[in-house]
Design an enzyme around this catalytic site. Structure first.
Site, PDB file in Angstrom:
ATOM      1  N   GLU A 165       3.582  -1.325  10.754  1.00 27.12           N
ATOM      2  CA  GLU A 165       4.683  -0.420  11.098  1.00 27.12           C
ATOM      3  C   GLU A 165       4.995  -0.511  12.585  1.00 27.12           C
ATOM      4  O   GLU A 165       4.084  -0.328  13.405  1.00 27.12           O
ATOM      5  CB  GLU A 165       4.298   1.034  10.765  1.00 27.12           C
ATOM      6  CG  GLU A 165       4.085   1.277   9.286  1.00 27.12           C
ATOM      7  CD  GLU A 165       3.789   2.743   8.969  1.00 27.12           C
ATOM      8  OE1 GLU A 165       3.879   3.610   9.868  1.00 27.12           O
ATOM      9  OE2 GLU A 165       3.462   3.028   7.799  1.00 27.12           O
ATOM     10  N   LYS A 217       1.174  -5.613   5.899  1.00 24.13           N
ATOM     11  CA  LYS A 217       2.348  -4.879   6.419  1.00 24.13           C
ATOM     12  C   LYS A 217       1.952  -4.047   7.624  1.00 24.13           C
ATOM     13  O   LYS A 217       0.910  -3.371   7.590  1.00 24.13           O
ATOM     14  CB  LYS A 217       2.931  -3.981   5.327  1.00 24.13           C
ATOM     15  CG  LYS A 217       4.120  -3.135   5.822  1.00 24.13           C
ATOM     16  CD  LYS A 217       4.931  -2.543   4.687  1.00 24.13           C
ATOM     17  CE  LYS A 217       4.359  -1.284   4.071  1.00 24.13           C
ATOM     18  NZ  LYS A 217       4.190  -0.158   5.015  1.00 24.13           N
ATOM     19  N   GLU A 230      12.649   2.173   5.813  1.00 23.02           N
ATOM     20  CA  GLU A 230      12.424   3.463   5.143  1.00 23.02           C
ATOM     21  C   GLU A 230      13.297   4.566   5.742  1.00 23.02           C
ATOM     22  O   GLU A 230      13.328   4.745   6.978  1.00 23.02           O
ATOM     23  CB  GLU A 230      10.929   3.838   5.266  1.00 23.02           C
ATOM     24  CG  GLU A 230      10.603   5.168   4.596  1.00 23.02           C
ATOM     25  CD  GLU A 230       9.106   5.370   4.368  1.00 23.02           C
ATOM     26  OE1 GLU A 230       8.315   4.440   4.612  1.00 23.02           O
ATOM     27  OE2 GLU A 230       8.746   6.486   3.947  1.00 23.02           O
ATOM     28  N   SER A 267       0.056   5.122   1.722  1.00 27.14           N
ATOM     29  CA  SER A 267       0.473   6.325   0.999  1.00 27.14           C
ATOM     30  C   SER A 267      -0.654   6.825   0.097  1.00 27.14           C
ATOM     31  O   SER A 267      -0.628   7.966  -0.357  1.00 27.14           O
ATOM     32  CB  SER A 267       1.715   6.037   0.141  1.00 27.14           C
ATOM     33  OG  SER A 267       1.510   4.878  -0.654  1.00 27.14           O
ATOM     34  N   ASP A 306      -1.195  -2.751   3.127  1.00 23.05           N
ATOM     35  CA  ASP A 306      -0.856  -2.033   4.356  1.00 23.05           C
ATOM     36  C   ASP A 306      -1.985  -2.130   5.368  1.00 23.05           C
ATOM     37  O   ASP A 306      -3.161  -1.956   5.026  1.00 23.05           O
ATOM     38  CB  ASP A 306      -0.659  -0.538   4.030  1.00 23.05           C
ATOM     39  CG  ASP A 306       0.761  -0.080   4.222  1.00 23.05           C
ATOM     40  OD1 ASP A 306       1.541  -0.788   4.890  1.00 23.05           O
ATOM     41  OD2 ASP A 306       1.097   0.996   3.688  1.00 23.05           O
TER      42      ASP A 306
END
Ligand code: KIV
Length: 264
Positions: free
Chosen positions: A114, A112, A181, A46, A84
């Site tokens: 995704e 992390k 999310e 982010s 991330d």
């Protein structure tokens, strides 16, 4: 002061204590969050949006995350630090091993990623090599152009089931934490109940094992866009430390998120 670890996060889930998490990108904010007893800090990609002002997270590199992870690590004594893996840095297992090793060497205690089933063998390989992994399902921002925008995921029965199946499959592969999310409350509730590992929600309602917000959203200072699921704690408390404490207290007492910050 006892450091937060994968074991203490698991214990929190078992004992029903909610996990309070924030993103962090530098040593000064990390120190402030750590002193207020945040449990988890995420060096999120982010940063592409809130630090750099991009429309999405795709331009963030491993070097960017490694740099910000080393900054956050220096400000952290107690919290658990997760970094991330940026877009395309884990497209193959070999890339994942090399890039995750860089982030761990920069100060992360977990990485992390995704995505769902396609990551199973990569996650297994990372864990076998001593790298703890956090999964991320629901609205996975690195796939924003596949989704056609930042949209709530899992509203249809079939998609909700796919999210649950993917969560179970990631857990089987070895993840020790999951970020969920932008999914409806009911989906997050089912996933959190089905998994033995802690599930941290963002825009996923109050029934997950914890909450995470992007720090700029929690302070109400994001450059571009304030998501519906976020809350501006600085507006109410007028002091950064007090805002962080109020956020942590609200997560622990299950006052945040309310229905105004959730999706049905
Ligand atoms: O990049 C990030 O900050 C994240 C959070 C929104 C969970 O992935």
């Amino acid at each position: 002061m006892k450091k937060v670890t994968t074991s203490s996060l698991l214990k929190m889930k078992i004992e029903g204590e909610k996990i309070a998490a924030l993103t962090a990108y530098d040593a000064s904010f990390a120190k402030m969050f750590d002193e207020q007893h945040i449990d988890v800090m995420l060096i999120g990609d982010s940063l592409g949006m809130v630090l750099r002002g991009d429309d999405d997270t795709l331009s963030v590199t491993v070097e960017d995350i490694a740099y910000h992870t080393s900054c956050v690590r220096k400000g952290t004594s107690r919290a658990f630090v997760v970094a991330d893996m940026p877009f395309m840095s884990y497209a193959t297992a070999e890339q994942a091993f090399t890039n995750a090793a860089k982030l761990m060497a920069s100060g992360a205690s977990m990485v992390k990623v995704e995505g769902g089933n396609w990551l199973s063998s990569t996650i297994k390989g990372l864990v076998e090599r001593g790298i703890p992994v956090c999964g991320h399902l629901g609205l996975t921002p690195q796939s924003v152009h596949v989704f056609g925008g930042f949209k709530v995921q899992g509203r249809e029965t079939k998609q909700a089931q796919e999210i649950l199946d993917a969560a179970l499959s990631l857990e089987k592969s070895g993840i020790q934490l999951l970020v969920l999310e932008c999914v409806p409350n009911s989906v997050a509730k089912r996933v959190s109940a089905a998994l033995s590992i802690p599930v941290i929600g963002i825009g996923a309602g109050a029934e997950t094992d914890g909450q995470i917000l992007v720090m700029h959203d929690m302070f109400g200072i994001s450059a571009n866009y304030m998501p519906k699921f976020s809350k501006n704690y600085l507006a109410e408390h007028n002091d950064m430390r007090a805002a962080v404490t109020a956020y942590i207290d609200d997560v622990k007492a299950q006052r945040f998120p309310s229905s105004a910050h959730s999706f049905e």
